[in-house]
Enzyme design. Structure first.
Site, PDB file in Angstrom:
ATOM      1  N   GLY A 274       5.851   8.371   0.511  1.00  0.00           N
ATOM      2  CA  GLY A 274       6.700   8.963   1.536  1.00  0.00           C
ATOM      3  C   GLY A 274       7.502   7.925   2.293  1.00  0.00           C
ATOM      4  O   GLY A 274       8.701   8.087   2.539  1.00  0.00           O
ATOM      5  N   LYS A 275       6.844   6.830   2.662  1.00  0.00           N
ATOM      6  CA  LYS A 275       7.538   5.772   3.411  1.00  0.00           C
ATOM      7  C   LYS A 275       8.489   5.002   2.502  1.00  0.00           C
ATOM      8  O   LYS A 275       9.571   4.580   2.931  1.00  0.00           O
ATOM      9  CB  LYS A 275       6.511   4.851   4.068  1.00  0.00           C
TER      10      LYS A 275
ATOM     11  N   CYS B 291       0.865  -1.197   0.000  1.00  0.00           N
ATOM     12  CA  CYS B 291       0.000   0.000   0.000  1.00  0.00           C
ATOM     13  C   CYS B 291       0.893   1.236   0.000  1.00  0.00           C
ATOM     14  O   CYS B 291       0.745   2.142   0.820  1.00  0.00           O
ATOM     15  CB  CYS B 291      -0.913   0.023   1.215  1.00  0.00           C
TER      16      CYS B 291
ATOM     17  N   ASP C 208       1.296  -1.402  -4.877  1.00  0.00           N
ATOM     18  CA  ASP C 208       0.028  -0.707  -4.668  1.00  0.00           C
ATOM     19  C   ASP C 208      -1.018  -1.266  -5.618  1.00  0.00           C
ATOM     20  O   ASP C 208      -0.700  -1.654  -6.754  1.00  0.00           O
ATOM     21  CB  ASP C 208       0.168   0.802  -4.881  1.00  0.00           C
TER      22      ASP C 208
ATOM     23  N   ASP D 204      -2.492  -6.850  -6.622  1.00  0.00           N
ATOM     24  CA  ASP D 204      -3.344  -7.088  -5.462  1.00  0.00           C
ATOM     25  C   ASP D 204      -2.512  -7.861  -4.437  1.00  0.00           C
ATOM     26  O   ASP D 204      -1.955  -8.924  -4.743  1.00  0.00           O
ATOM     27  CB  ASP D 204      -4.564  -7.901  -5.890  1.00  0.00           C
TER      28      ASP D 204
ATOM     29  N   ASP E 258       1.366  -0.208   5.764  1.00  0.00           N
ATOM     30  CA  ASP E 258       0.593   0.941   6.247  1.00  0.00           C
ATOM     31  C   ASP E 258      -0.803   0.773   5.648  1.00  0.00           C
ATOM     32  O   ASP E 258      -1.064   1.180   4.520  1.00  0.00           O
ATOM     33  CB  ASP E 258       1.252   2.249   5.807  1.00  0.00           C
TER      34      ASP E 258
ATOM     35  N   CYS F 197      -3.368   5.195  10.209  1.00  0.00           N
ATOM     36  CA  CYS F 197      -3.624   6.518  10.797  1.00  0.00           C
ATOM     37  C   CYS F 197      -5.028   6.617  11.367  1.00  0.00           C
ATOM     38  O   CYS F 197      -5.721   7.616  11.186  1.00  0.00           O
ATOM     39  CB  CYS F 197      -3.378   7.623   9.766  1.00  0.00           C
TER      40      CYS F 197
END
Length: 460
Positions: free
Chosen positions: A276-277, A271, A292, A318, A334, A387
């Protein structure tokens, strides 16, 4: 003061030579704001989707850039303070507004957001709201009420607003119950943090102190550069075009740090978009595979990596069907979540998500985490994060995995990896940040996203 709807209106809408009602300056932007607020609150439409420059709501796309900035500010102020605004409106009416008067309430909310929370002349907000009511056949009989109520709000603002802010739970019932149950000792501080827009945090490739000085920011304890105020587009700032930094909330930068030293490791970022990660892992010297499910998001990730001059293998697949040729040393998951930890930057979330979303996403996360654990070698490490403020999407997911996977163990987060946020480590050893952490007297420099992260080891 008792305010009731007027049964008749003596004043008729003004007409132009063409027979159409004259356009009052600013009326179009407020009508658009009310329409967009209705889409978010009544139909649970995403604000990001509605305000998309190419595919967003037609009312938004028809606005000038100046009006778009105004409408965005009005929407954010309204959404950040909606329970307080509604409580103020209800305080000023003799009896509840009719249940069917949805458009009327949105008109009042848009005006109240300007009067109570924005630097806009109050009389202008009132006059435009009156014109909004006058031009809507559903609301014409309430024109006098709109005018009287909003003028009374102006007069009582200094006295009543602080009282309401201290008394009203600034969240819809489902979210208020979730936060008060999960964080009883600082729920009120979280609600208050949600009222303020977030700072802009940058992850820099090197020399945080130097970049903070150049950009007029501060260095956070974790090494990010925090900008409290930015004039103009972020992309115009020094260092962006050269790929010296990327925008990433302090909390969002933590999960990739929890691996420790990973130079030379094979790491999968599941994902991964917007990247950023992935960029953090590549910068740390890992050989990164970025996965992704969305081709468009993966394209954006690839573009970001090119700007940053960092390399990763990008895979469109997937997770549940992907079969890599070799096990990884580490995996970062994440996972998709309700995003309730990012309400400061996405104030529509309380009004577009629900408890059913939390339950559905928690189930997906558990399945994704179980799959992620199959992708690492024995002795390998998985960092699971999201998050969300809901413990159902964090702590409960990890507990379920540990109970059902005897060859998986939890590894405690090392405080040395998250300087300044040692209090975010739970007794179980997981990471849990909340929006009220990293306090500062200036709200523009305070807070961070709510995040959960746990380190799981696949036993030999």
């Amino acid at each position: 003061m008792v305010l009731t709807p007027a049964s008749k209106q003596k004043r008729r809408p003004r007409k132009s030579a063409e027979g159409n009602r004259e356009q009052v300056p600013g009326l179009g932007s407020r009508l658009a704001a009310a329409k967009l607020l209705s889409a978010i609150v009544d139909r649970r439409a995403s604000m990001d989707g509605l305000l998309d420059p190419q595919n967003g709501n037609p009312a938004w796309r028809a606005l000038s850039e100046q009006d778009r900035s105004l409408v965005r500010a009005i929407l954010q102020a309204a959404l950040r303070n909606l329970p307080i605004i509604d409580a103020f409106i209800d305080l000023l009416v003799a009896r509840p507004l009719p249940e069917g008067a949805v458009a009327l309430r949105h008109t009042l909310r848009i005006a109240a957001a300007q009067i109570l929370f924005l630097d806009i002349p109050a009389h202008a907000a009132v006059n435009i709201a009156v014109e909004m009511a006058r031009g809507d056949p559903r609301n014409r009989r309430f024109v006098a009420l709109v005018n009287a109520l909003l003028r009374q709000m102006i007069r009582q603002k200094d006295e009543e607003l602080p009282r309401l802010q201290s008394r009203v739970i600034n969240a819809p019932a489902w979210l208020g119950e979730l936060i008060e149950s999960a964080y009883p000792e600082h729920a009120s501080a979280i609600f208050e943090a949600h009222r303020h827009p977030p700072a802009i945090d940058l992850t820099v490739k090197s020399d945080s102190e130097s970049w903070a000085a150049r950009l007029g920011g501060r260095v956070t304890p974790t090494g990010s550069v925090r900008l409290g105020h930015v004039d103009g587009p972020i992309t115009d700032l020094e260092g962006f075009a050269d790929g010296e930094w990327w925008v990433q909330d302090v909390a969002a930068s933590i999960p990739a740090r929890l691996f420790g030293e990973i130079s030379g490791w094979r790491v999968a970022d599941l994902c991964a978009a917007p990247g950023g990660k992935t960029a953090q892992l590549a910068l740390a010297g890992a050989s990164v595979t970025a996965l992704d499910f969305s081709a468009n998001r993966l394209k954006r990730l690839d573009e970001n990596l090119k700007r940053l001059k960092l390399d990763a293998e990008c895979v469109h697949a997937d997770l549940f069907e992907w079969q890599p040729g070799e096990a990884f040393d580490a995996v970062l998951l994440d996972a998709p979540c309700s995003s309730t930890g990012t309400i400061r930057r996405h104030p529509d979330i309380p009004w577009t998500k629900s408890p059913s979303d939390v339950a559905k996403l928690a189930d997906l996360q558990e399945r994704m985490l179980a799959r992620a654990l199959t992708l690492v070698r024995p002795g390998g490490m998985v960092v699971f994060s999201n998050c969300s403020l809901a413990k159902e999407e964090g702590e409960d997911v990890v507990s379920a995995i540990l109970e059902s996977h005897p060859k998986v163990d939890r590894r405690a987060v090392e405080s040395a990896l998250i300087p300044g946020l040692e209090d975010a480590i739970s007794p179980e050893g997981d990471l849990r940040t909340t929006p009220d952490m990293l306090p500062d007297p200036d709200p523009a420099y305070a807070g961070l996203d709510g995040f959960f992260a746990s380190i799981l080891m696949r036993l030999s």
